[in-house]
Motif scaffolding. Sequence first.
Motif, PDB file in Angstrom:
ATOM      1  N   ALA A  90       0.823  -1.209   0.000  1.00 53.39           N
ATOM      2  CA  ALA A  90       0.000   0.000   0.000  1.00 53.39           C
ATOM      3  C   ALA A  90       0.857   1.259   0.000  1.00 53.39           C
ATOM      4  O   ALA A  90       0.607   2.190  -0.772  1.00 53.39           O
ATOM      5  N   PHE A  91       1.878   1.286   0.844  1.00 50.63           N
ATOM      6  CA  PHE A  91       2.676   2.503   0.941  1.00 50.63           C
ATOM      7  C   PHE A  91       3.634   2.676  -0.226  1.00 50.63           C
ATOM      8  O   PHE A  91       4.029   3.806  -0.545  1.00 50.63           O
ATOM      9  N   ALA A  92       3.970   1.584  -0.906  1.00 57.01           N
ATOM     10  CA  ALA A  92       4.721   1.729  -2.157  1.00 57.01           C
ATOM     11  C   ALA A  92       3.868   2.507  -3.148  1.00 57.01           C
ATOM     12  O   ALA A  92       4.365   3.405  -3.836  1.00 57.01           O
ATOM     13  N   ALA A  93       2.578   2.195  -3.198  1.00 55.73           N
ATOM     14  CA  ALA A  93       1.680   2.837  -4.163  1.00 55.73           C
ATOM     15  C   ALA A  93       1.388   4.296  -3.823  1.00 55.73           C
ATOM     16  O   ALA A  93       1.407   5.155  -4.704  1.00 55.73           O
ATOM     17  N   VAL A  94       1.117   4.595  -2.559  1.00 53.00           N
ATOM     18  CA  VAL A  94       0.605   5.930  -2.219  1.00 53.00           C
ATOM     19  C   VAL A  94       1.606   6.855  -1.522  1.00 53.00           C
ATOM     20  O   VAL A  94       1.298   8.018  -1.299  1.00 53.00           O
ATOM     21  N   SER A  95       2.792   6.359  -1.208  1.00 50.87           N
ATOM     22  CA  SER A  95       3.788   7.211  -0.569  1.00 50.87           C
ATOM     23  C   SER A  95       5.145   7.093  -1.248  1.00 50.87           C
ATOM     24  O   SER A  95       5.688   8.078  -1.735  1.00 50.87           O
ATOM     25  N   HIS A  96       5.683   5.902  -1.286  1.00 56.30           N
ATOM     26  CA  HIS A  96       7.038   5.720  -1.796  1.00 56.30           C
ATOM     27  C   HIS A  96       7.133   6.026  -3.291  1.00 56.30           C
ATOM     28  O   HIS A  96       8.052   6.729  -3.722  1.00 56.30           O
ATOM     29  N   PHE A  97       6.189   5.510  -4.071  1.00 56.59           N
ATOM     30  CA  PHE A  97       6.255   5.719  -5.523  1.00 56.59           C
ATOM     31  C   PHE A  97       6.051   7.192  -5.901  1.00 56.59           C
ATOM     32  O   PHE A  97       6.764   7.703  -6.779  1.00 56.59           O
ATOM     33  N   PRO A  98       5.133   7.917  -5.269  1.00 58.80           N
ATOM     34  CA  PRO A  98       5.052   9.352  -5.588  1.00 58.80           C
ATOM     35  C   PRO A  98       6.367  10.095  -5.323  1.00 58.80           C
ATOM     36  O   PRO A  98       6.725  11.001  -6.077  1.00 58.80           O
ATOM     37  N   HIS A  99       7.085   9.701  -4.284  1.00 61.10           N
ATOM     38  CA  HIS A  99       8.392  10.318  -4.048  1.00 61.10           C
ATOM     39  C   HIS A  99       9.357   9.977  -5.183  1.00 61.10           C
ATOM     40  O   HIS A  99      10.073  10.849  -5.680  1.00 61.10           O
ATOM     41  N   LEU A 158       8.616   9.299  -8.226  1.00 60.41           N
ATOM     42  CA  LEU A 158       8.200  10.078  -9.396  1.00 60.41           C
ATOM     43  C   LEU A 158       8.657  11.529  -9.298  1.00 60.41           C
ATOM     44  O   LEU A 158       9.112  12.112 -10.286  1.00 60.41           O
ATOM     45  N   ALA A 159       8.530  12.119  -8.127  1.00 61.79           N
ATOM     46  CA  ALA A 159       8.941  13.518  -7.957  1.00 61.79           C
ATOM     47  C   ALA A 159      10.445  13.671  -8.163  1.00 61.79           C
ATOM     48  O   ALA A 159      10.897  14.600  -8.834  1.00 61.79           O
ATOM     49  N   PHE A 160      11.226  12.752  -7.598  1.00 66.29           N
ATOM     50  CA  PHE A 160      12.680  12.797  -7.808  1.00 66.29           C
ATOM     51  C   PHE A 160      13.009  12.628  -9.292  1.00 66.29           C
ATOM     52  O   PHE A 160      13.839  13.354  -9.848  1.00 66.29           O
ATOM     53  N   ALA A 161      12.363  11.655  -9.930  1.00 63.34           N
ATOM     54  CA  ALA A 161      12.643  11.371 -11.339  1.00 63.34           C
ATOM     55  C   ALA A 161      12.242  12.544 -12.229  1.00 63.34           C
ATOM     56  O   ALA A 161      12.967  12.886 -13.182  1.00 63.34           O
ATOM     57  N   LEU A 162      11.108  13.175 -11.954  1.00 60.16           N
ATOM     58  CA  LEU A 162      10.680  14.310 -12.767  1.00 60.16           C
ATOM     59  C   LEU A 162      11.657  15.473 -12.639  1.00 60.16           C
ATOM     60  O   LEU A 162      12.024  16.098 -13.646  1.00 60.16           O
ATOM     61  N   MET A 163      12.077  15.763 -11.425  1.00 54.86           N
ATOM     62  CA  MET A 163      13.041  16.855 -11.256  1.00 54.86           C
ATOM     63  C   MET A 163      14.320  16.553 -12.036  1.00 54.86           C
ATOM     64  O   MET A 163      14.855  17.428 -12.721  1.00 54.86           O
ATOM     65  N   ASN A 164      14.805  15.322 -11.950  1.00 52.03           N
ATOM     66  CA  ASN A 164      16.016  14.960 -12.687  1.00 52.03           C
ATOM     67  C   ASN A 164      15.781  15.002 -14.190  1.00 52.03           C
ATOM     68  O   ASN A 164      16.664  15.415 -14.947  1.00 52.03           O
ATOM     69  N   ARG A 189       6.999  18.971  -4.872  1.00 49.24           N
ATOM     70  CA  ARG A 189       7.328  19.426  -3.515  1.00 49.24           C
ATOM     71  C   ARG A 189       8.109  18.372  -2.746  1.00 49.24           C
ATOM     72  O   ARG A 189       9.104  18.652  -2.088  1.00 49.24           O
ATOM     73  N   ILE A 190       7.694  17.128  -2.843  1.00 58.03           N
ATOM     74  CA  ILE A 190       8.327  16.071  -2.059  1.00 58.03           C
ATOM     75  C   ILE A 190       9.712  15.686  -2.583  1.00 58.03           C
ATOM     76  O   ILE A 190      10.442  14.946  -1.909  1.00 58.03           O
ATOM     77  N   ALA A 191      10.111  16.197  -3.729  1.00 59.86           N
ATOM     78  CA  ALA A 191      11.460  15.927  -4.235  1.00 59.86           C
ATOM     79  C   ALA A 191      12.522  16.626  -3.385  1.00 59.86           C
ATOM     80  O   ALA A 191      13.703  16.314  -3.507  1.00 59.86           O
ATOM     81  N   ALA A 192      12.117  17.529  -2.530  1.00 62.00           N
ATOM     82  CA  ALA A 192      13.058  18.201  -1.628  1.00 62.00           C
ATOM     83  C   ALA A 192      13.305  17.383  -0.360  1.00 62.00           C
ATOM     84  O   ALA A 192      13.993  17.849   0.544  1.00 62.00           O
ATOM     85  N   SER A 193      12.795  16.168  -0.306  1.00 62.14           N
ATOM     86  CA  SER A 193      12.937  15.307   0.875  1.00 62.14           C
ATOM     87  C   SER A 193      14.373  14.814   1.044  1.00 62.14           C
ATOM     88  O   SER A 193      15.174  14.858   0.113  1.00 62.14           O
ATOM     89  N   ASP A 194      14.656  14.301   2.222  1.00 59.88           N
ATOM     90  CA  ASP A 194      15.991  13.821   2.593  1.00 59.88           C
ATOM     91  C   ASP A 194      16.424  12.640   1.716  1.00 59.88           C
ATOM     92  O   ASP A 194      15.806  11.574   1.767  1.00 59.88           O
TER      93      ASP A 194
END
Length: 167
Positions: A54-63, A65-71, A95-100
């Motif tokens: 569940a968290f791969a789908a709704v938390s981990h994967f969106p992160h 995607l955000a990292f990949a889009l910025m790159n 926004r979440i691409a600024a995460s640790d």
Amino acid sequence: AGVAHADARLYQGCQVILTPTTDTLDKQRQQAQAIWQALGCTVLQMSPEAHDAAFAAVSHFPHLLAFALMNAVTSQPQGQEFLSLAGPGFRDFTRIAASDPKVWRDIFLSNRQQLLLQSQHLQTQLQAFEALMLQGDGAALEALIAQASSARSHWHLKQHHHPQPAC
């Protein structure tokens, strides 16, 4: 920020998920549930495997995607120019691409199987969108967009009373 900023309602309305294993004693699970409920949380229980999926789908994967889009944007020769033109949609999506990075590196590696499965699901959807654009099939493309739009319109995030919830 210390005791001066303590908030007794910090966890009220938050959702907590307990992931007991076969080694978890029932008494310990009940105590954990009672503590979280006393703090005002809604307590759910699921297997560690169901939690990871569940968290791969709704938390981990969106992160991811955000990292990949910025790159993807910043690796292009005109990436900085593109960023200078970006608006609120891009800001909100990334926004979440600024995460640790260290935290997310560890999460991605520890839940890699489920993340790779989510990546496959997204690739299937991207290929469907790309095929319709290549074919110029506006009606089918609109139907795919409408399907996503409808699903998003009917989904409701459980809101917490704090502007930036702890949960």
